[in-house]
Write a protein that holds these residues in place. Structure first.
Motif, mmCIF file in Angstrom:
data_model
loop_
_atom_site.group_PDB
_atom_site.id
_atom_site.type_symbol
_atom_site.label_atom_id
_atom_site.label_comp_id
_atom_site.label_asym_id
_atom_site.label_seq_id
_atom_site.Cartn_x
_atom_site.Cartn_y
_atom_site.Cartn_z
ATOM 1 N N GLN A 180 21.922 23.864 25.693
ATOM 2 C CA GLN A 180 21.426 22.705 26.430
ATOM 3 C C GLN A 180 21.807 21.415 25.687
ATOM 4 N N PRO A 181 21.753 20.269 26.382
ATOM 5 C CA PRO A 181 22.146 19.002 25.755
ATOM 6 C C PRO A 181 21.053 18.460 24.819
ATOM 7 N N VAL A 182 20.849 19.142 23.699
ATOM 8 C CA VAL A 182 19.789 18.789 22.753
ATOM 9 C C VAL A 182 20.335 17.890 21.650
ATOM 10 N N ASP A 183 19.590 16.847 21.344
ATOM 11 C CA ASP A 183 19.908 15.983 20.210
ATOM 12 C C ASP A 183 19.401 16.675 18.945
ATOM 13 N N PRO A 184 20.278 17.117 18.047
ATOM 14 C CA PRO A 184 19.834 17.862 16.859
ATOM 15 C C PRO A 184 18.970 17.048 15.909
ATOM 16 N N GLU A 185 18.958 15.728 16.063
ATOM 17 C CA GLU A 185 18.106 14.881 15.230
ATOM 18 C C GLU A 185 16.678 14.794 15.759
ATOM 19 N N ARG A 186 16.468 15.312 16.984
ATOM 20 C CA ARG A 186 15.153 15.164 17.609
ATOM 21 C C ARG A 186 14.665 16.511 18.162
ATOM 22 N N VAL A 187 14.452 17.451 17.258
ATOM 23 C CA VAL A 187 13.905 18.766 17.601
ATOM 24 C C VAL A 187 12.532 18.872 16.949
ATOM 25 N N TYR A 188 11.518 19.232 17.715
ATOM 26 C CA TYR A 188 10.134 19.213 17.238
ATOM 27 C C TYR A 188 9.423 20.502 17.611
ATOM 28 N N ILE A 189 8.296 20.760 16.958
ATOM 29 C CA ILE A 189 7.526 21.968 17.259
ATOM 30 C C ILE A 189 6.040 21.636 17.230
ATOM 31 N N ALA A 190 5.299 22.222 18.172
ATOM 32 C CA ALA A 190 3.862 21.982 18.270
ATOM 33 C C ALA A 190 3.175 23.259 18.696
ATOM 34 N N GLY A 191 1.861 23.328 18.439
ATOM 35 C CA GLY A 191 1.134 24.517 18.835
ATOM 36 C C GLY A 191 -0.364 24.319 18.836
ATOM 37 N N MET A 192 -1.038 25.250 19.497
ATOM 38 C CA MET A 192 -2.494 25.242 19.615
ATOM 39 C C MET A 192 -3.067 26.465 18.916
ATOM 40 N N SER A 193 -4.063 26.280 18.057
ATOM 41 C CA SER A 193 -4.800 27.373 17.441
ATOM 42 C C SER A 193 -3.847 28.252 16.620
ATOM 43 N N ALA A 194 -3.686 29.532 16.972
ATOM 44 C CA ALA A 194 -2.751 30.390 16.238
ATOM 45 C C ALA A 194 -1.333 29.823 16.328
ATOM 46 N N GLY A 195 -0.997 29.224 17.490
ATOM 47 C CA GLY A 195 0.311 28.588 17.631
ATOM 48 C C GLY A 195 0.443 27.372 16.741
ATOM 49 N N GLY A 196 -0.677 26.640 16.547
ATOM 50 C CA GLY A 196 -0.662 25.494 15.638
ATOM 51 C C GLY A 196 -0.467 25.939 14.202
ATOM 52 N N ALA A 197 -1.108 27.055 13.824
ATOM 53 C CA ALA A 197 -0.937 27.586 12.478
ATOM 54 C C ALA A 197 0.512 27.988 12.232
ATOM 55 N N MET A 198 1.149 28.599 13.244
ATOM 56 C CA MET A 198 2.557 28.969 13.085
ATOM 57 C C MET A 198 3.445 27.730 13.069
ATOM 58 N N ALA A 199 3.082 26.697 13.814
ATOM 59 C CA ALA A 199 3.876 25.465 13.814
ATOM 60 C C ALA A 199 3.896 24.827 12.428
ATOM 61 N N THR A 200 2.762 24.878 11.700
ATOM 62 C CA THR A 200 2.747 24.302 10.345
ATOM 63 C C THR A 200 3.663 25.090 9.421
ATOM 64 N N ILE A 201 3.737 26.408 9.623
ATOM 65 C CA ILE A 201 4.642 27.237 8.827
ATOM 66 C C ILE A 201 6.087 26.854 9.125
ATOM 67 N N MET A 202 6.398 26.659 10.403
ATOM 68 C CA MET A 202 7.765 26.298 10.781
ATOM 69 C C MET A 202 8.153 24.939 10.210
ATOM 70 N N GLY A 203 7.218 23.987 10.196
ATOM 71 C CA GLY A 203 7.508 22.672 9.637
ATOM 72 C C GLY A 203 7.759 22.725 8.146
ATOM 73 N N ARG A 204 7.064 23.628 7.456
ATOM 74 C CA ARG A 204 7.258 23.769 6.014
ATOM 75 C C ARG A 204 8.542 24.521 5.697
#
Length: 357
Positions: A180-204
């Motif tokens: 897809q036409p994704v800007d590689p400088e602007r890729v983000y991740i978010a989550g709720m509850s267990a998904g939020g906990a996994m999002a913090t792991i992905m950010g680290r």
């Protein structure tokens, strides 16, 4: 209760330990739920019940007919990613009217017992993405990996770069970036509850891939290493868990983060939100009190030297375990309060990857 769980765990009675945890936080009395059968996908699957909000007005299950009411139907498709462990599915939203441009990509991780359609409906993120011109990817947790569809944030193998679910999610993200036409400088991740906990792991673990992280009612990376420590972190906060203390003010070098957490969350202790913020070295640049959609909040902005704004912490007064400003047609949502989806989008677009160079 924690002492009982500890004793059962040390005695090797893992099924009884998880059943005891389920009984405690599900509010049942005088009856221990049946333990999961051996050979199921995840020894910690009963944690799915721990993530169940007990605020009657906050949880509604959308019907098949009304699920699309709060999210655009056009451009929302079911896709698949082929991995060594099998095919993983995800939903992909492509906004209309932005052809020929490179667009931001938001990866949205649902909570336990949710799915991509439910999460998209409850958060209204597709609506926000259409307005902002962003692609949204919703990975679906496979029941074979966790019977309650939780992301396995508490398993050591699923907390490291190049291993388990972090590597799977990174690979799925890269597939969308390549197709897809994704800007590689602007890729983000978010989550709720267990998904939020996994999002913090992905950010680290993948700060080179994800430019910023959004967390709602989640936990910091390294908060747990098994069922027992997951229970302790959810109940009391990650700091002080033996062997798994999270070092506050020890900047992990991860992605900037925006955190939302209700101060009356009875499923994940609100101190977890503060601990996520505490992992970013810096000083509070701005603190404001406000009111949005009938809910009072406190917003703190953290700046780290020359690196700019590193974190935002939104503490929601009187809120339980639910997505702030969400649609009541989705589960685990609260119509009152700041619109978490719009604030996350705003924060994301303020933090392209190159800004961290």
């Amino acid at each position: 209760m924690l002492g009982k769980v500890t004793g059962l765990t040390r005695a090797g009675k893992l099924s009884e330990a998880t059943a005891a945890i389920q009984q405690q936080l599900s509010g049942s009395a005088g009856r221990v739920p049946a333990a999961r059968k051996s050979g199921s996908s995840s020894a910690a699957a009963p944690l799915g019940d721990l993530f169940r909000s007990r605020s009657p007005g906050a949880v509604r299950r959308p019907t098949a007919r009304n699920r699309s009411a709060e999210s655009p139907g056009n451009g929302f498709t079911r896709e698949a990613y082929a991995s060594p462990t099998g095919t993983r599915h995800y939903k992909l939203f492509l906004p209309s009217g932005f052809e020929g441009r490179q667009l931001p990509l938001i990866v949205m991780l649902h909570g336990c017992k949710q799915d991509p359609d439910d999460f998209a409906t409850g958060t209204r993120m597709n609506v926000v993405a259409q307005e902002s011109g962003a692609i949204v990817m919703y990975p679906a947790q496979a029941p074979r990996s966790n019977a309650y569809k939780c992301w396995n944030w508490f398993q050591p193998a699923d907390q490291r770069r190049g291993s388990g679910e972090p590597e799977l999610l990174a690979a799925m993200t890269r597939q969308v970036m390549s197709s897809q036409p994704v800007d590689p400088e602007r890729v983000y991740i978010a989550g709720m509850s267990a998904g939020g906990a996994m999002a913090t792991i992905m950010g680290r673990e993948y700060p080179d891939l994800f430019a910023a992280v959004g967390v709602h009612s989640g936990l910091p990376p390294g908060a747990a290493h098994d069922v027992q420590s997951a229970f302790a972190a959810m109940k009391n906060g990650a700091i002080g868990v033996p062997g798994e203390a999270v070092p506050v003010n020890a900047d992990p070098g991860g992605a900037p983060v925006i955190v939302f957490h209700g101060d009356q969350d009875r499923t994940v202790n609100p101190s977890n939100g503060a601990q996520i913020i505490g992992m970013h070295v810096g000083a509070t640049e701005k603190r404001e009190e406000g009111m949005a959609n009938g809910r009072a909040y406190t917003r703190c902005v953290i700046r780290s030297g020359q690196r700019g704004v590193r974190a935002e912490h939104w503490r929601l007064r009187g809120a339980d375990h639910a997505w702030s400003g969400g649609s009541e047609l989705g589960s685990y949502t609260d119509a009152e309060g700041p619109d978490a989806s719009r604030e996350m989008m705003r924060f994301f677009l303020e933090h392209p990857l190159k800004a961290r160079a």
